[in-house]
Design an enzyme around this catalytic site. Structure first.
Site, PDB file in Angstrom:
ATOM      1  N   ASP A 412       0.873  -1.177   0.000  1.00 22.85           N
ATOM      2  CA  ASP A 412       0.000   0.000   0.000  1.00 22.85           C
ATOM      3  C   ASP A 412       0.913   1.230   0.000  1.00 22.85           C
ATOM      4  O   ASP A 412       1.599   1.506   0.986  1.00 22.85           O
ATOM      5  CB  ASP A 412      -0.872  -0.056   1.263  1.00 22.85           C
ATOM      6  CG  ASP A 412      -1.894   1.065   1.325  1.00 22.85           C
ATOM      7  OD1 ASP A 412      -1.684   2.098   0.658  1.00 22.85           O
ATOM      8  OD2 ASP A 412      -2.888   0.899   2.063  1.00 22.85           O
ATOM      9  N   HIS A 413       0.877   1.960  -1.095  1.00 24.97           N
ATOM     10  CA  HIS A 413       1.828   3.068  -1.247  1.00 24.97           C
ATOM     11  C   HIS A 413       1.504   4.254  -0.329  1.00 24.97           C
ATOM     12  O   HIS A 413       2.298   5.178  -0.196  1.00 24.97           O
ATOM     13  CB  HIS A 413       1.852   3.516  -2.715  1.00 24.97           C
ATOM     14  CG  HIS A 413       3.164   4.085  -3.142  1.00 24.97           C
ATOM     15  ND1 HIS A 413       4.217   4.306  -2.281  1.00 24.97           N
ATOM     16  CD2 HIS A 413       3.602   4.504  -4.354  1.00 24.97           C
ATOM     17  CE1 HIS A 413       5.236   4.831  -2.936  1.00 24.97           C
ATOM     18  NE2 HIS A 413       4.892   4.960  -4.208  1.00 24.97           N
ATOM     19  N   ARG A 414       0.349   4.220   0.326  1.00 25.40           N
ATOM     20  CA  ARG A 414       0.067   5.266   1.315  1.00 25.40           C
ATOM     21  C   ARG A 414       0.939   5.058   2.547  1.00 25.40           C
ATOM     22  O   ARG A 414       1.182   5.992   3.313  1.00 25.40           O
ATOM     23  CB  ARG A 414      -1.409   5.209   1.750  1.00 25.40           C
ATOM     24  CG  ARG A 414      -2.398   5.535   0.657  1.00 25.40           C
ATOM     25  CD  ARG A 414      -3.813   5.278   1.114  1.00 25.40           C
ATOM     26  NE  ARG A 414      -4.028   3.891   1.507  1.00 25.40           N
ATOM     27  CZ  ARG A 414      -5.156   3.415   2.013  1.00 25.40           C
ATOM     28  NH1 ARG A 414      -6.186   4.226   2.216  1.00 25.40           N
ATOM     29  NH2 ARG A 414      -5.286   2.140   2.321  1.00 25.40           N
TER      30      ARG A 414
END
Ligand code: CAO
Length: 440
Positions: A412-414
């Protein structure tokens, strides 16, 4: 005030037509063109609209009755009969029933010369034609008025399960659907212009034979979760290769030991061990975002879920506290959980509490794939089939055959930066290529 009979108009050469919906109640005030009831022939359904306004005093018809031209629908009390419309001979047209319904509803009432003795509602639209937007198949069976109601609300009937006879979609079904949709996270939050348009509902049988099979319960649940995870977490997939030549030699040698305990020492057990080691080194991969996205929740336990293919669909049993277990213990637990999964005997708590997941397709095949994160976890490792490859040995200055395992880490790039993604797979690669490190 005058009381008039409302009767079934000319509905073509049909006798004994089923009444499938009565759309008004005694006491209702109706206007010209309001649909009164829905009839169904073998070919299609049609609404019977009112030709005059007034208050329904009595209904002589119920769902399930069979009617023909002239059958009594009910009694209507009308205030100004002189102004009511009679349309004894409406135009017949080959246009679609829905188009015609719209046309009739949009038409202004024509004043009549004399108040009618018997009021014949307008000729119902002919049951021909097919809308591109509304499915005429089994799952989207609905009367014209119900379809119009849906259309006014912008609802695609293809998404609604009808609760009426023969799965007919009723106005109530649409209202329930709209309420449920309104309760979901709003598309505006994602930016309205990016909200997906509805999937076209295609009648595939027009192109060839088809067979419809209901989805299993597991598939329905996992499908909804996968969809949510895919649209919620911005996925990045980092690919890497691990040299597992030595690990495989070690695993096969150790299998003799494991046989004594009746345990299959699988590659997956070593992968879990390598993953918990990497999670310890990079704790951000063992975290979850708080629901409001304001905090990162780091977990001090390491529970590894593994995707398990069962005849009913995908389930994800969880190996709890994998950091505290050795490879043999993990392998034993994997065997038990996989068997339980296939025999549908997994308990709820055996599928809960995961902090990171592995999806291994290596036993089946494939070179790479992009796994979907099992949210609210923030990363998942995909494992594909290992293969012998010529790898250049700098010291010996020659190519050597090595067993290479493809890894695909979706994160999850967040939560995870690209650099950490690459560090995590490099760490895994280091652990898997040197079995001594794994066993430390
Ligand atoms: N490369 C090459 N061969 C592999 C391998 C790999 N990465 N992983 C396993 N194998 C081989 C094993 O060596 C074994 O061969 P032998 O029978 O000759 O010893 C065989 O494949 C079976 O392996 P296994 O018993 O270790 O089981 P597994 O680890 O492959 O699978 C499990 C266990 C539960 C992961 C598997 O049964 C499964 O369900 N896989 C599918 C997971 C899935 O559907 N993921 C997708 C999720 S997203 O839709």
């Amino acid at each position: 005030m005058s009381t008039q009979e409302i009767v079934i108009p000319d509905i073509g050469a049909f006798d004994d037509v089923d009444v499938i919906e009565v759309l008004v109640n005694v006491g209702d005030t109706i206007k010209t063109d309001d649909p009164l009831l829905t009839l169904e022939t073998e070919k299609a359904s049609m609404d019977i609209p009112a030709t005059t306004s007034g208050v329904i005093k009595e209904l002589k018809i119920r769902v399930g009755d069979k009617v023909k031209e002239g059958s009594l629908i009910g009694l209507l009390e009308s205030k100004n009969p002189a102004e009511e419309k009679i349309q004894e001979k409406p135009e017949k047209t080959e246009k679609s029933k829905e188009d015609i319904t719209e046309k009739l509803i949009g038409e202004p009432s024509r004043p009549s010369q004399e108040p009618p003795e018997k009021i014949k509602p307008q000729q119902p639209p002919l049951p021909v034609g097919e809308s591109n937007l509304i499915n005429k198949g089994k799952s989207s069976h609905a009367s014209p008025s119900t379809r119009k109601f849906a259309r006014n609300l912008g609802v695609n009937l293809a998404f609604i399960q009808g609760s009426g006879p023969k799965n007919r979609i009723l106005v109530d079904d649409i209202q329930i659907y709209v309420k449920q949709e309104m309760a979901k996270p709003r598309a505006e939050n994602m930016g309205n212009q990016f909200a997906p348009i509805p999937m076209p509902n295609i009648d595939f049988s027009k192109f060839g034979d088809i067979e419809s099979k209901p989805l299993s319960k597991i598939k329905k649940i996992s499908g909804a979760n996968l969809h949510r995870n895919w649209v919620t977490a911005p996925h990045v997939t980092q690919f890497d290769n691990a040299d597992i030549t030595d690990l495989e030699v070690f695993r096969k040698n150790m299998q003799k030991e494991a046989d004594k305990k009746g345990v299959k020492l699988t590659l997956l057990a070593f992968l879990i061990k390598a993953c918990v080691n990497a999670l310890k080194a990079y704790p951000v991969f063992n975290s979850s975002l708080s629901p409001d996205g304001a905090e990162l929740i780091l977990k001090d336990y390491h529970n590894i879920g593994f995707a398990c293919d069962t005849p009913d669909g995908l389930v994800v049993p969880v190996v709890k506290d994998a950091l505290k277990k050795d490879v043999l213990e993990i392998a034993e637990e994997l065997g038990k959980l996989s068997s339980k999964a296939r025999e549908r005997k997994l308990k709820m708590d055996e599928m809960q509490g995961g902090t990171f997941s592995i999806s291994s397709l290596g036993g089946i095949g494939g070179t790479k794939f992009t796994p979907i994160i099992n949210c609210p976890e923030v990363a998942i490792l995909g494992v594909s089939r290992s293969a012998m490859q010529p790898i250049y040995n700098k010291e010996k200055k020659e190519f050597e055959p090595r067993l290479i395992l493809p890894l695909s880490l979706s994160y999850d790039h967040r939560v995870v930066d690209g650099a950490d993604g690459a560090r995590f797979t490099s760490h895994l690669e280091m652990m898997l290529s040197d079995v001594r490190r794994l066993l430390l």
